[in-house]
Write an enzyme that holds these catalytic residues in place. Structure first.
Site, short mmCIF file in Angstrom:
data_model
loop_
_atom_site.label_atom_id
_atom_site.label_comp_id
_atom_site.label_asym_id
_atom_site.label_seq_id
_atom_site.Cartn_x
_atom_site.Cartn_y
_atom_site.Cartn_z
N ASP A 38 0.86 -1.18 0.00
CA ASP A 38 0.00 0.00 0.00
C ASP A 38 0.90 1.23 0.00
OD1 ASP A 38 0.96 0.43 2.49
OD2 ASP A 38 -0.94 0.21 3.52
N ASP A 52 -7.85 -7.15 0.68
CA ASP A 52 -6.95 -7.38 1.81
C ASP A 52 -7.70 -6.99 3.05
OD1 ASP A 52 -5.62 -4.87 3.40
OD2 ASP A 52 -6.45 -4.27 1.46
N CYS A 109 -13.21 -28.66 7.21
CA CYS A 109 -12.09 -27.75 6.94
C CYS A 109 -10.78 -28.54 7.06
CB CYS A 109 -12.10 -26.59 7.93
SG CYS A 109 -10.68 -25.50 7.76
N CYS A 142 -7.73 -27.17 7.54
CA CYS A 142 -6.66 -26.34 8.11
C CYS A 142 -5.95 -27.09 9.24
CB CYS A 142 -7.22 -25.02 8.62
SG CYS A 142 -7.91 -25.12 10.29
N CYS A 174 -8.39 -27.45 12.41
CA CYS A 174 -9.54 -28.35 12.29
C CYS A 174 -9.13 -29.79 12.03
CB CYS A 174 -10.48 -27.88 11.19
SG CYS A 174 -11.30 -26.33 11.58
N HIS A 197 -6.67 -21.06 10.82
CA HIS A 197 -8.00 -21.47 10.37
C HIS A 197 -8.70 -20.35 9.60
CE1 HIS A 197 -12.04 -22.98 10.09
NE2 HIS A 197 -12.43 -21.78 10.50
#
Lengths: 377, 377
Positions: free
Chosen positions: A92, A272, A310, A312, A315, A341
Site C-alpha cells: 500500500d 486485503d 475444513c 486447516c 480443524c 483457520h
C-alpha cells in the site's frame, strides 16, 4: 502493465474470475491478500501461508519505511528476499496510515508529515517518495499515494462531508499524476486509488479521471469506513462502469466474508483485510456455520473440530475443547491456530467463489454461503 | 516397570545411551523433554515437535489439575487424545510448584495446600491425590509427590540448611511410600524423587532409601536451585552409585546445554527444562558458536542464518536481519521461530551425545561442543 498482466477469464453477471500474472507468480482472482504489515503475517511462516492457499501478500509501505527502512530491505533482496515470501507482493502507499494515525499526521498539498511511532521524529511522505519507497521495497504491485477520508461522519461529528470528500478526491488525482510521472521500475505495476467518500457523483468523477491517467489497476480507497453495505455495493457498481474492464480492481481493507461476497458480485478482483488474523488472535473463528468464539464455555468438553470439513491445521488436528483450553490458559498456540483457520477459511471462500463464477453459479453460491452462516451452529 | 521397559544399550564411562519403551513409543536416551505446562509447548504444534526431534513431553500435574481439570482431560482421551501429542508423556507431581509458588502454599505431613492461581480457592495436593490425578491424565510416566527445598540459601538468608534438607528428604520418603501404595494403572511407570539439598550424605541416604522402595525410575529433585555445577556433578555421581543401574535417571528442571552435558557424563538419562523455549521467546538463541541475542544491532543487515548447518525452520529459511526485525517489530513469528530453533538445538545436542556415547567418544564430543560455544561468533 509493467511486469504483470491481467486477464478476465470468466464472467457471471458483474462478477469475474481473472488471472494476474506477476514477476513472482500468478494470482487467480478474486483473491484475498493477508496483511503482512512489517513483512510478516503475524506468527505465520511463508511455507504455512502457501499451504493455506495464499497467493499474494500485502505489506505496509509506511511501516516498512520506519522499520527496518526500505534501504535495508532493498539491500537484503527486496521484500521477496528479506521475508522469504517469494510469491507476489503488493504494497500500500501509506495513504491509509495518514488517515488512521489521525492526530500524529498533518497533510498539505505536497504530502503528509507523520510523527514517527517508533522514535517521534518527523517523517515526510510525498507521492514521489511513496513511489520511490515502494520501488525500493520491490513489490510486484505498488499503489499511488492518496488522500483518504472517512465515508461517514465520526461519532459526535456531523455536517456535510462532501466538501472534504471533493477536496481529498481532487488532491488524490493530483498526487496520482505525480506518482505516474516518477515511476521507474519496468517490473512493477502501479495502481491508482479512487476516492470521493460516499457520494456517487464524486466517486464516478474520481473513477473516470483516475482511469484517464492510465494506471495498471484501480483500488477503491476510503470504503468500509462508515458507509452502509448497500451503499457500498452501489458505489462499486457506479465506479466500475468508468474503469477499463480489463484492469484489476482492488477493494482496500475490507472485510467480513459477507462484504467480500457482495463486492465480488460487483466485480472486485482483489481484497486485503486484517479481519481473519485479528479475529483469530481473539479466538473468534469464521466457519461454514457462522462465527464462533473459542472462549465459549459450551466448548469445554467438545472434541469436535471447529469447522468439520475444513482442512486447516487447527480443524484437522484439534478439537474445540483443546483450542478453548489454549485460549483460557493464554498459550500462543491458540491465537496461532485460530489465525491459520481463519486464513484458510478466507482463501477457500474466494477459491470457491472463483469456481462458482467459472461455473456460472456465483449467485447461488453466495446465497448458500450466507444462509449457512446465518443458521449458525 | 508397568507399561514401559528401560534398557541401557551403550556405556562410555558413567555416561550411557538407553532405550525407554513406553505404551506410546520409544524414547532414545539421553533425551530432552520440552515443557508443555498446560499440555502445549507454547505456540508449537505436535507435528512441529515431532519434526524437530521431540520424543517425549512433560506436562505439569498441578496446572492441568487447575485447568481444565484431570476429569475433563480423562474424558477427552487423556493427555494423548486431548492435546494431539500421541507420543510418550511424563507428568511431574506438583512438588516443584509447592516449592516455587512460595507464599501461596502451606505444607504439612499430609500434603500441600495451594491458593489457586486461577480463582484463589483452596486446593489440596496429597501423595495419593497426585497419583490419582496423574493416572487420570494418563501419562506414560508419573512421578511421586515430593517435598522440594532449595539447595542453597536464598539471597539474604543464611544459617545451616541441613535440618530443613533432612526434614524434606525424610518427608519425601514417607510420601513416596504412600504414592506406591495407591498406584493402580498397569500401563503407567512411577518414578521416585530424590531430595537432600546439597548435602552428599543426605542425598546418598535419599537415593538408597528411595531405591529400596522399588520405583520404576528415579528423579533428582531440588537441584539447579543454587548449588554450583561441580557440586551438582558430585551429588549425581554419589546418588547414582546407590540406584539400580538398569533404572532410568531423570534430572528435573535443568538447564543450560553445558548443564546437560555435565549430567549426561554422570549418567543422567532424561531432562526437562523451559530454558530453550523461554530464551527463544526473548530472542536468545543457542547455537554451535554459543548464545546470541537476535535483538543485537549488529545483525541489522546480516542475511546469514543464525546457526549455519542447523536444519530448523528458522535457520533453513530466514536470515538474522529478518529474525531481528521480527523481534524489533514485536511480531509473534520471532519468538516462535526462535523457540523452534532452540528446541531443535537441544534435541540435536542430545542425539549427538547419544551417538558419541555409542561410539565411545562422549568426552571428546563434550569438549568440542563446549569449546565451540566458548569461542563465540
Amino acid at each position: 502493465m509493467p511486469g504483470s498482466r491481467f486477464e478476465v477469464v470468466a464472467r457471471d453477471g458483474d462478477a469475474r474470475a481473472g488471472r494476474l500474472a506477476t514477476p513472482h507468480g500468478v494470482v487467480e482472482t478474486p483473491a484475498f491478500m493477508a496483511v503482512a504489515t512489517y513483512g510478516a503475517v503475524r506468527g505465520v511462516t511463508p511455507d504455512e501461508l502457501r499451504a493455506l492457499g495464499a497467493q499474494m501478500l500485502l505489506a505496509n509501505t509506511y511501516h516498512l519505511h520506519e522499520r527496518p527502512g526500505e534501504d535495508v530491505v532493498a539491500r537484503l533482496g527486496g521484500l521477496h528476499g528479506f521475508t522469504g515470501w517469494n510469491g507476489p507482493w503488493l504494497t500500500d502507499s501509506g495513504g491509509y496510515q495518514a488517515f488512521s494515525l489521525g492526530e500524529r499526521v498533518s497533510l498539505d498539498e505536497d504530502g503528509v508529515t507523520f510523527a514517527s511511532a517508533v522514535d517521534g521524529t518527523r517523517r515526510r511522505l510525498t507521492p514521489e517518495g511513496a513511489v520511490a519507497i515502494q520501488e525500493a521495497l520491490g513489490a510486484d504491485v505498488a499503489v499511488a499515494l492518496d488522500h483518504c477520508v472517512a465515508s461517514a461522519p465520526g461519532p459526535g461529528a456531523g455536517g456535510d462531508l462532501r466538501p472534504a470528500w471533493r477536496d481529498a478526491m481532487e488532491r488524490s488525482l493530483r498526487w496520482a499524476e505525480r506518482c505516474l510521472k516518477v515511476r521507474r521500475r519496468a517490473d512493477q505495476a502501479l495502481f491508482g486509488i479512487l476516492q470521493g467518500g460516499a457520494d456517487p457523483g464524486l466517486r464516478r468523477e474520481s473513477a473516470r479521471a483516475t482511469a484517464g491517467l492510465g494506471f495498471d489497476g484501480y483500488a477503491h480507497g476510503g470504503l468500509g469506513l462508515g458507509e452502509a453495505g448497500a451503499a457500498r455495493s452501489e458505489l462499486l457498481a457506479i465506479t466500475h462502469a468508468e474503469l477499463p474492464p480489463g484492469a484489476p480492481r482492488y477493494l482496500m481493507g475490507l472485510g467480513r466474508p459477507e462484504d467480500l461476497l457482495a463486492a465480488v458480485e460487483r466485480g472486485v478482483d482483489l481484497f486485503d483485510c486484517v479481519v481473519p488474523t485479528r479475529n483469530g488472535r481473539h479466538g473468534v473463528l469464521f466457519t461454514r456455520a457462522g462465527k464462533l468464539s473459542l472462549r465459549n464455555a459450551r466448548f469445554r468438553e467438545d472434541p469436535e473440530p471447529p469447522d468439520p470439513g475444513c482442512d486447516c491445521p487447527a480443524c484437522s488436528r484439534f478439537g474445540l475443547a483443546y483450542l478453548r483450553h489454549l485460549f483460557v490458559c493464554g498459550d500462543l498456540l491458540g491465537p496461532r491456530l485460530a489465525s491459520l483457520h481463519n486464513l484458510r477459511f478466507y482463501y477457500r471462500l474466494l477459491a470457491e467463489a472463483r469456481a462458482a463464477i467459472a461455473a456460472g453459479r456465483f449467485g447461488a453460491f453466495r446465497d448458500e454461503a450466507l444462509a449457512a452462516a446465518a443458521r449458525g451452529r
